[in-house]
Scaffold this motif. Structure first.
Motif, PDB file in Angstrom:
ATOM      1  N   ARG A  22      18.598  23.334  72.490  1.00 57.94           N
ATOM      2  CA  ARG A  22      19.514  22.676  73.441  1.00 57.94           C
ATOM      3  C   ARG A  22      19.244  21.171  73.507  1.00 57.94           C
ATOM      4  NH1 ARG A  22      23.722  26.272  74.873  1.00 57.94           N
ATOM      5  NH2 ARG A  22      22.822  28.272  75.429  1.00 57.94           N
ATOM      6  N   GLY A  49      34.382  28.073  76.906  1.00 65.22           N
ATOM      7  CA  GLY A  49      33.593  29.234  76.479  1.00 65.22           C
ATOM      8  C   GLY A  49      32.207  29.146  77.095  1.00 65.22           C
ATOM      9  N   SER A  51      30.748  31.088  79.166  1.00 62.34           N
ATOM     10  CA  SER A  51      30.049  32.360  79.374  1.00 62.34           C
ATOM     11  C   SER A  51      29.389  32.358  80.768  1.00 62.34           C
ATOM     12  CB  SER A  51      29.055  32.575  78.234  1.00 62.34           C
ATOM     13  OG  SER A  51      28.354  33.757  78.416  1.00 62.34           O
ATOM     14  N   TRP A  54      25.088  28.898  80.858  1.00 64.21           N
ATOM     15  CA  TRP A  54      23.883  28.241  80.325  1.00 64.21           C
ATOM     16  C   TRP A  54      24.191  26.848  79.791  1.00 64.21           C
ATOM     17  CZ3 TRP A  54      18.676  29.025  79.639  1.00 64.21           C
ATOM     18  CH2 TRP A  54      18.167  30.260  80.057  1.00 64.21           C
ATOM     19  N   SER A  55      25.160  26.793  78.857  1.00 67.27           N
ATOM     20  CA  SER A  55      25.472  25.490  78.254  1.00 67.27           C
ATOM     21  C   SER A  55      25.968  24.518  79.325  1.00 67.27           C
ATOM     22  CB  SER A  55      26.505  25.649  77.132  1.00 67.27           C
ATOM     23  OG  SER A  55      27.553  26.505  77.510  1.00 67.27           O
ATOM     24  N   ASP A  72      36.103  29.884  80.927  1.00 69.46           N
ATOM     25  CA  ASP A  72      35.919  31.042  80.044  1.00 69.46           C
ATOM     26  C   ASP A  72      37.070  32.024  80.223  1.00 69.46           C
ATOM     27  OD1 ASP A  72      33.198  31.985  78.422  1.00 69.46           O
ATOM     28  OD2 ASP A  72      34.552  33.642  78.897  1.00 69.46           O
ATOM     29  N   LEU A  73      37.282  32.816  79.155  1.00 70.51           N
ATOM     30  CA  LEU A  73      38.297  33.874  79.192  1.00 70.51           C
ATOM     31  C   LEU A  73      37.847  35.041  80.063  1.00 70.51           C
ATOM     32  CD1 LEU A  73      39.484  34.598  75.509  1.00 70.51           C
ATOM     33  CD2 LEU A  73      40.920  34.086  77.465  1.00 70.51           C
ATOM     34  N   PHE A  77      31.962  37.085  83.155  1.00 73.62           N
ATOM     35  CA  PHE A  77      30.940  36.080  82.862  1.00 73.62           C
ATOM     36  C   PHE A  77      30.978  34.961  83.905  1.00 73.62           C
ATOM     37  CE2 PHE A  77      30.760  36.997  78.008  1.00 73.62           C
ATOM     38  CZ  PHE A  77      29.782  37.939  78.216  1.00 73.62           C
ATOM     39  N   ASN A 101      42.320  30.495  79.239  1.00 73.62           N
ATOM     40  CA  ASN A 101      42.171  30.524  77.782  1.00 73.62           C
ATOM     41  C   ASN A 101      41.985  29.082  77.313  1.00 73.62           C
ATOM     42  OD1 ASN A 101      42.386  30.784  75.032  1.00 73.62           O
ATOM     43  ND2 ASN A 101      44.301  31.956  75.071  1.00 73.62           N
ATOM     44  N   GLY A 102      40.905  28.820  76.613  1.00 73.31           N
ATOM     45  CA  GLY A 102      40.634  27.467  76.122  1.00 73.31           C
ATOM     46  C   GLY A 102      41.683  26.951  75.153  1.00 73.31           C
ATOM     47  N   ALA A 118      30.432  25.495  72.713  1.00 77.19           N
ATOM     48  CA  ALA A 118      29.110  25.891  72.190  1.00 77.19           C
ATOM     49  C   ALA A 118      29.056  27.390  71.912  1.00 77.19           C
ATOM     50  CB  ALA A 118      28.016  25.502  73.196  1.00 77.19           C
ATOM     51  N   TYR A 119      28.801  27.732  70.657  1.00 81.84           N
ATOM     52  CA  TYR A 119      28.622  29.122  70.218  1.00 81.84           C
ATOM     53  C   TYR A 119      29.844  29.991  70.524  1.00 81.84           C
ATOM     54  CZ  TYR A 119      23.995  27.197  69.988  1.00 81.84           C
ATOM     55  OH  TYR A 119      22.935  26.371  69.704  1.00 81.84           O
ATOM     56  N   GLU A 123      33.142  33.434  67.032  1.00 83.43           N
ATOM     57  CA  GLU A 123      33.763  34.637  67.596  1.00 83.43           C
ATOM     58  C   GLU A 123      35.280  34.596  67.488  1.00 83.43           C
ATOM     59  OE1 GLU A 123      32.400  35.024  71.618  1.00 83.43           O
ATOM     60  OE2 GLU A 123      30.351  35.445  70.988  1.00 83.43           O
TER      61      GLU A 123
END
Ligand SMILES: C[S@@+](CC[C@H](N)C(=O)[O-])C[C@H]1O[C@@H](n2cnc3c(N)ncnc32)[C@H](O)[C@@H]1O
Length: 230
Positions: A22, A49, A51, A54-55, A72-73, A77, A101-102, A118-119, A123
């Motif tokens: 990070r 995104g 989640s 964390w990010s 986030d979708l 989360f 939705n991003g 991030a990450y 997906e």
């Protein structure tokens, strides 16, 4: 946690692995923004995104004066992100959690200085990635920075895993991944092939971004940064 642990298996602790993965990512974002934003400060950040946040939390700590939004979708989360924030607030700062939705956030154009993804892209099908990049461009102010971090197609260890994966998937001829591991990867990461085959840097340029730069920020992950021109 598992992302960082796997990236730095020799770290003496999980905290050290997190600091490296990070920390390098945040450093890259800061460097890119300082270099290309014309000295504009980061006032508004969107973490697409996010989640469980964390990010988002790392971004909020790195840029303490910024307003931070995590999007986030998944409402589940986001509920966890909110719960975690309530239990461990960040020095008086509240994060704005948005369920959307991003690819089509409904947020106002030119309202952010930094959009982080991030990450998320490993997906996503390629079409969704292109939409996310276009939406980030719309949301950023001139001089704003997009920062994408995810698996690096140049990582030797990931290249090997992907080769085995695509052999089983029928995309390449080569050694085969065990059926159990392949089924596990395919069911949890169904779009890995689209992710690795997409030229992300070209997609960013196509969307209108300048100064597209890619850095291997740890042995497994790249951070791709780019700027919205003035
Ligand atoms: C691996 S998690 C991201 C982790 C987090 N950003 C971090 O760095 O700790 C991927 C997240 O992307 C979200 N996601 C995938 N596609 C999305 C989209 N189109 N819009 C918003 N969120 C999306 C998923 O719901 C999931 O929560």
């Amino acid at each position: 946690m598992s992302i960082t642990r796997r990236a730095i298996p020799d770290a003496s602790s999980l905290d050290e692995a997190i600091d490296i993965v990070r920390g390098n990512w945040l450093h890259e974002i800061e460097q890119h923004h300082q270099q290309y934003s014309g000295n504009s400060t980061v006032e508004d950040i969107l973490d697409i995104g996010c989640s469980v946040g964390w990010s988002t939390r790392f971004l909020a700590q790195k840029f303490p004066s910024a307003n931070v939004t995590g999007l986030d979708l998944s409402p589940y989360f986001l509920a966890v992100a909110q719960f975690k924030e309530n239990n461990r607030p960040l020095n008086g700062k509240r994060i704005n959690w948005v369920h959307a939705n991003g690819e089509d956030t409904g947020l106002p154009a030119k309202s952010f200085d930094l959009v982080s993804i991030a990450y998320v892209l490993h997906e996503c099908p390629a079409k969704a990635t292109l939409n996310l990049v276009k939406e980030a461009f719309r949301l950023l102010r001139p001089g704003g920075t997009i920062a994408i971090t995810d698996n690096s197609p140049k990582s030797k260890i990931l290249q090997l895993l992907f080769l085995l994966y695509s052999a089983q998937n029928g995309t390449h001829v080569g050694q085969e991944l065990s059926p159990v591991l392949f089924t596990l990867m395919k069911s949890t990461e169904p779009f890995l092939d689209e992710y690795y085959l997409l030229d992300l840097e070209a997609a960013l340029r196509e969307a209108g971004f300048d100064h597209v730069e890619t850095v291997l920020t740890d042995p497994r992950h790249r951070t791709v940064t780019a700027t919205v021109p003035y």
